[in-house]
Scaffold this motif. Structure first.
Motif, PDB file in Angstrom:
ATOM      1  N   HIS A   1      35.556  38.920  39.254  1.00 44.76           N
ATOM      2  CA  HIS A   1      36.159  37.713  38.693  1.00 44.76           C
ATOM      3  C   HIS A   1      37.364  38.054  37.811  1.00 44.76           C
ATOM      4  CE1 HIS A   1      31.933  36.335  39.462  1.00 44.76           C
ATOM      5  NE2 HIS A   1      32.616  35.334  40.001  1.00 44.76           N
ATOM      6  N   SER A   2      38.370  37.169  37.854  1.00 43.94           N
ATOM      7  CA  SER A   2      39.579  37.340  37.052  1.00 43.94           C
ATOM      8  C   SER A   2      40.182  35.981  36.765  1.00 43.94           C
ATOM      9  CB  SER A   2      40.593  38.217  37.795  1.00 43.94           C
ATOM     10  OG  SER A   2      41.006  37.586  39.007  1.00 43.94           O
TER      11      SER A   2
ATOM     12  N   VAL B   1      35.468  49.228  38.904  1.00 38.55           N
ATOM     13  CA  VAL B   1      35.604  48.246  37.827  1.00 38.55           C
ATOM     14  C   VAL B   1      36.115  46.897  38.329  1.00 38.55           C
ATOM     15  CG1 VAL B   1      35.873  49.948  35.993  1.00 38.55           C
ATOM     16  CG2 VAL B   1      37.890  49.146  37.208  1.00 38.55           C
ATOM     17  N   PHE B   2      36.733  46.880  39.515  1.00 41.66           N
ATOM     18  CA  PHE B   2      37.219  45.608  40.071  1.00 41.66           C
ATOM     19  C   PHE B   2      37.483  45.768  41.560  1.00 41.66           C
ATOM     20  CE2 PHE B   2      40.740  42.526  40.903  1.00 41.66           C
ATOM     21  CZ  PHE B   2      40.025  41.369  40.646  1.00 41.66           C
TER      22      PHE B   2
ATOM     23  N   LYS C   1      45.199  49.052  31.203  1.00 44.90           N
ATOM     24  CA  LYS C   1      44.033  48.808  30.338  1.00 44.90           C
ATOM     25  C   LYS C   1      44.432  48.995  28.886  1.00 44.90           C
ATOM     26  CE  LYS C   1      39.644  48.211  29.294  1.00 44.90           C
ATOM     27  NZ  LYS C   1      39.864  48.015  27.835  1.00 44.90           N
TER      28      LYS C   1
ATOM     29  N   GLU D   1      33.951  55.179  39.202  1.00 46.29           N
ATOM     30  CA  GLU D   1      33.195  53.981  38.824  1.00 46.29           C
ATOM     31  C   GLU D   1      34.025  52.751  39.174  1.00 46.29           C
ATOM     32  OE1 GLU D   1      31.583  51.748  34.767  1.00 46.29           O
ATOM     33  OE2 GLU D   1      32.251  53.848  34.690  1.00 46.29           O
TER      34      GLU D   1
ATOM     35  N   VAL E   1      41.093  40.834  34.229  1.00 42.85           N
ATOM     36  CA  VAL E   1      39.809  41.064  34.900  1.00 42.85           C
ATOM     37  C   VAL E   1      38.656  40.709  33.965  1.00 42.85           C
ATOM     38  CG1 VAL E   1      38.299  42.866  35.836  1.00 42.85           C
ATOM     39  CG2 VAL E   1      40.738  42.818  36.441  1.00 42.85           C
ATOM     40  N   GLN E   2      37.706  39.927  34.490  1.00 40.05           N
ATOM     41  CA  GLN E   2      36.531  39.539  33.714  1.00 40.05           C
ATOM     42  C   GLN E   2      35.328  40.422  34.033  1.00 40.05           C
ATOM     43  OE1 GLN E   2      37.316  37.059  31.482  1.00 40.05           O
ATOM     44  NE2 GLN E   2      39.310  37.341  32.449  1.00 40.05           N
ATOM     45  N   ASP E   3      35.148  40.743  35.299  1.00 42.67           N
ATOM     46  CA  ASP E   3      34.102  41.658  35.743  1.00 42.67           C
ATOM     47  C   ASP E   3      34.532  42.203  37.094  1.00 42.67           C
ATOM     48  OD1 ASP E   3      33.369  39.706  37.738  1.00 42.67           O
ATOM     49  OD2 ASP E   3      32.082  38.731  36.258  1.00 42.67           O
ATOM     50  N   THR E   4      33.643  42.805  37.839  1.00 41.06           N
ATOM     51  CA  THR E   4      34.049  43.492  39.068  1.00 41.06           C
ATOM     52  C   THR E   4      34.609  42.564  40.142  1.00 41.06           C
ATOM     53  OG1 THR E   4      31.758  43.390  39.865  1.00 41.06           O
ATOM     54  CG2 THR E   4      32.472  45.424  38.764  1.00 41.06           C
TER      55      THR E   4
END
Length: 366
Positions: free
Chosen positions: A79-80, A37-38, A50, A35, A74-77
């Motif tokens: 953005h950071s 994630v980033f 994590k 999956e 990390v904010q989402d896949t």
């Protein structure tokens, strides 16, 4: 039955038994899904960490002029944000590096959910700059570190501290040094530290091993690329430290009681190293709470699980696993970063072979 034929038959039977015993990849589910994630299409990442129910951190070493931040949250896949803030990520060549990130190689979350950042402070994998070699203990979103462990006194300028594991119960840290080869031991309570096993065969990549990846031996400057002690992992009880050179398939371990004994000389310490045999070429590795060791197989784009009995299984094989680099476990998932090191220009006659983003994936392991 002819005596010669019987001997040959016995030999074949024994060979089959032995081959089965040493079959490196029994069992395993090759189809578990990764999956995403980033991903980062611009900058090369190496480390991932994590927190349980908290931050997902990624770090970027300063290995080229294409560089922005050392550590991000990390904010989402896609953005950071800079971690812990932009100031810590603002180091410039020629300035003091003791209170800023210089060239961060790895991030780690310990069993107390505390964040650690390892900064070898050697841009372009050359020499330590700004007296910045350090291990830093953080606490979530705090703007300042909780504690800084200065590594400059125990490392030569040419060293490169690579990865870290923390024994929270005994308050010790263990680091690998990947240039000259060696283990750094830190008493976190007193800041006392030493470098051990320097030059020992267990921390040096086997010169006879051919590191074949993508159908060819990995080369740099016309010579086989060699990476010394890199991956490191601590058993859940803190009793054993596992470690290995990157560019061969050997795995070693040593009881941590000997690493913590400051009275043991180098020769005495070396006698306690255990050679566990041949497994795979991996960058990082990590134990889960059940004592299973997770590592990569750089040559075959796989993630592996080694049980406490040293049985090795494939958990996933996927072409997206382009140099699985670092590992973190949280919430029943194994997180893995993919740094695509074999596609860097220095290993491809100056040509950048990267065709996809640098990535972090996770896979369910519980």
């Amino acid at each position: 039955m002819n005596r010669n034929f019987s001997a040959v038959l016995l030999f074949l039977m024994l060979s089959g038994i032995l081959a089965c015993k040493h079959e490196p990849f029994p069992g395993g589910d090759h189809h578990q899904k990764l999956e995403l994630v980033f991903k980062d299409s611009a900058y090369q990442l190496t480390g991932v960490a994590k927190q349980q129910g908290g931050l997902l951190l990624v770090n970027y070493p300063r290995w080229s002029d294409k560089y922005k931040n050392a550590v991000v949250s990390v904010q989402d896949t896609i953005h950071s944000t800079p971690y812990p803030d932009q100031v810590f990520n603002s180091w410039q060549p020629g300035t003091d590096g003791r209170n800023k990130w210089v060239c961060v190689q790895s991030v780690y979350v310990d069993d107390n959910n505390t964040i650690w950042v390892l900064d070898p402070a050697a841009p372009f994998l050359k020499t330590i700059q700004g007296q910045g070699a350090k291990l830093v203990k953080m606490l979530g979103n705090r703007k300042m570190p909780m504690e800084i462990f200065d590594l400059n006194a125990v490392l030569p300028d040419t060293a490169y501290a690579n990865d870290v594991r923390i024994d929270v119960r005994r308050q010790f840290a263990y680091l690998t040094e990947s240039k000259g080869g060696g283990i750094i031991v830190i008493d976190l309570a007193t800041h006392k530290m030493r470098r051990v096993l320097a030059g020992h065969y267990s921390v040096i990549s086997d010169p006879a091993f051919k590191f074949i990846i993508d159908g060819r031996e990995l080369m740099k400057d016309g010579k086989p690329a060699k990476f010394n002690s890199d991956g490191i992992a601590l058993t859940p009880d803190g009793k054993w430290l596992y470690y290995k050179p990157l560019s061969d398939d050997k795995l070693y371990r040593i009881e941590t009681q000997y690493l913590r004994d400051w009275n043991l000389s180098g020769n005495a310490l070396e006698r306690h190293v255990q050679d566990l045999g041949h497994f795979s070429t991996t960058d990082g590795m990590i134990f889960d709470r059940s004592g299973n060791l997770y590592m990569g197989d750089l040559q075959h784009y796989r993630l592996l699980k080694i049980t406490p009995s040293l049985s090795m299984h494939i958990i996933v094989q996927d072409p997206r696993l382009i140099w699985p680099d670092s590992y973190s476990i949280a919430g029943g998932y194994l997180y893995v970063s993919c740094s695509q090191i074999q596609k860097q220009p220095e290993y491809n006659n100056g040509i950048d072979r990267r065709t996809s983003p640098y990535t972090v994936y996770r896979i369910r392991i519980d």
